[in-house]
Write an enzyme that holds these catalytic residues in place. Structure first.
Site, short mmCIF file in Angstrom:
data_model
loop_
_atom_site.label_atom_id
_atom_site.label_comp_id
_atom_site.label_asym_id
_atom_site.label_seq_id
_atom_site.Cartn_x
_atom_site.Cartn_y
_atom_site.Cartn_z
N ASP A 1 9.86 5.71 -10.44
CA ASP A 1 9.46 6.30 -11.71
C ASP A 1 10.20 7.60 -12.00
O ASP A 1 10.43 7.93 -13.17
CB ASP A 1 7.95 6.55 -11.72
CG ASP A 1 7.16 5.29 -12.01
OD1 ASP A 1 7.77 4.22 -12.15
OD2 ASP A 1 5.91 5.37 -12.10
N LYS B 1 -0.76 -4.32 -3.06
CA LYS B 1 -2.05 -3.76 -2.63
C LYS B 1 -2.17 -2.35 -3.21
O LYS B 1 -1.66 -1.39 -2.65
CB LYS B 1 -2.18 -3.72 -1.11
CG LYS B 1 -3.52 -3.15 -0.63
CD LYS B 1 -3.58 -3.07 0.88
CE LYS B 1 -4.90 -2.46 1.33
NZ LYS B 1 -5.07 -1.07 0.87
N SER C 1 0.81 -1.22 0.00
CA SER C 1 0.00 0.00 0.00
C SER C 1 0.85 1.28 0.00
O SER C 1 1.49 1.60 -0.99
CB SER C 1 -0.96 -0.03 1.19
OG SER C 1 -1.94 0.96 1.08
#
Length: 438
Positions: free
Chosen positions: A305, A319, A294
């Site tokens: 990224d 998740k 999460s």
């Protein structure tokens, strides 16, 4: 508590009819059919009240019905009665009672450990991410809801509970754990030489402030000698979204951190970084594993990224869904999955997780004797080293050769060792002289 179901059904059906947005979301379901289904619910409710083998209160039946409706949606949607809602609010503040494990319901019907929390009774007892709990004090958990199983795990501080654990490749075994008040410092830190190590155990209200204190401490003690940061998110089950965004923002000077997308296209939310990097561009290595879930995956995905950090370890939990807590007055609240997380590049985390840039499995390091035990200094009559610091260097060499028994007994964190080596390598490379042409 007695409820007039005919009145309740009439009210709900009227609500469905007069609320255009609700009707639209329900894909223009036939109101007559909705009435029939609500009558079916009323009939079942009355049968349970009057004919079930044991007497149940109206509240117990209705709460069980709501719980069944929500838990059938996905593993993370659930009903929180007033007591559970209060416990959840306490947990996000970083202190609660129990065993110290984050759990979910496995498709097999068993309770699955997402991760143990550092330095808690469950952690010290050897519970690991991925463990399946089949029995609690000899009673099977199959057939229980997640909240019911969690209730059984809770109890007076100092009392014991025996859990039957299934682990891949091993026979089921029992573990007895003593319950305790769980105080979880969200952020821990220490210096590993000239590298700052920051461990975030979960994302609570304390996390952002704890991160800033850690960086301030490193800068104060090391200054310009600080070579980089290792951010350890292993076995971090997640927590508050705003804290995950704050941690990512601390290391990013611009760009998107995460987006959330619900069933309605117009409800997309994007969270962007503000100018400024708390680490001032120093190299960062983020550690993740199968217990990183999460909010942990949001941080790892954002830094990955934007090429702000190297991600090292094993694939994360996966998740990638957003749960919204919707208060229900004095009755508690409902936790409803309302959206999915996406990394800045548009990747969905759900069921896939974050793939590390450098895959490093957890391993045990053992020193082996490669031979060549005799050295020049061991030869009879060998010449002594006459340098000024020869004695100091000799003592250091002797210590390395003989080894320290205490160090040999300690387990080496192989993933952390690789992360530290990586920071050292990046630091050395950046300091190397470059050939230039005039």
């Amino acid at each position: 508590m007695t409820i007039r179901f005919s009145t309740a059904i009439t009210f709900l059906a009227t609500f469905l009819l007069i609320t255009p947005s609700f009707a639209q979301e329900a894909k223009q379901e036939d109101p007559a059919k909705t009435y029939q289904l609500l009558n079916l619910f009323s009939e079942v409710f009355e049968k349970v009240r009057t004919d079930y083998v044991e007497e149940k209160t109206d509240q117990e039946i209705i709460e069980a019905a709501i719980q069944g409706m929500l838990s059938s949606l996905d593993p993370h949607s659930s009903f929180l009665n007033a007591d559970h809602f209060k416990d959840m609010q306490v947990q996000t503040k970083g202190q609660f009672g129990g065993l110290g494990i984050q759990v979910s319901m496995d498709p097999s019907g068993l309770v699955k450990v997402i991760s143990p929390i550092d330095d808690t009774p469950a952690y010290k007892a050897g519970i690991k991410a991925g463990d399946l709990i089949s029995h609690l004090d000899g009673e099977a958990v199959s057939g229980l809801t997640l909240n019911q199983a969690v209730d059984k795990m809770r109890g007076p501080v100092g009392s014991d509970i025996t859990m039957t654990v299934r682990r891949n490749g091993e026979k089921p075994f029992d573990v007895t754990i003593t319950r305790a008040v769980i105080k979880v410092p969200s952020v821990r830190n220490r210096l590993e030489g000239d590298v700052g190590y920051i461990r975030i155990t979960s994302f609570t209200e304390q996390t952002e402030a704890g991160l800033k204190r850690a960086i301030d401490k490193f800068n104060k003690e090391k200054g310009d000698r600080l070579k980089g940061i290792v951010l350890d998110l292993r076995n971090n089950p997640g927590g508050l979204l705003d804290q995950a965004i704050a941690v990512s923002d601390a290391f990013l000077g611009r760009g998107e951190i995460v987006s959330t997308r619900s069933r309605r296209a117009e409800d997309i939310q994007r969270f962007n970084a503000r100018p400024g990097d708390i680490a001032d561009g120093l190299p960062i290595v983020v550690l993740i594993n199968g217990g990183s879930a999460s909010a942990s995956e949001i941080v790892a995905g954002a830094l990955q990224d934007h090429a702000r950090a190297l991600i090292l370890g094993t694939r994360s939990f996966g998740k990638g869904s957003v749960q919204t807590i919707l208060p229900l007055g004095v009755h508690g609240a409902m936790r409803l999955t309302t959206a999915r997380y996406y990394t800045p590049s548009g990747r969905s985390i759900q069921a896939v997780g974050i793939e590390p840039d450098i895959k490093v499995e957890l391993a045990k390091i053992e020193k082996i004797n490669a031979g060549g035990g005799t050295r020049e200094a061991d030869l009879r009559g060998s010449l002594r080293n006459t340098d000024d610091n020869a004695e100091e260097r000799q003592d250091k060499a002797d210590k390395e050769r003989n080894g320290d028994k205490k160090e040999k007994e300690e387990l080496v964190d192989y993933q952390l060792s690789r992360a530290l080596d990586l920071i050292e390598g990046i630091s050395l490379y950046s300091e190397m002289p470059r050939n230039t042409e005039e």
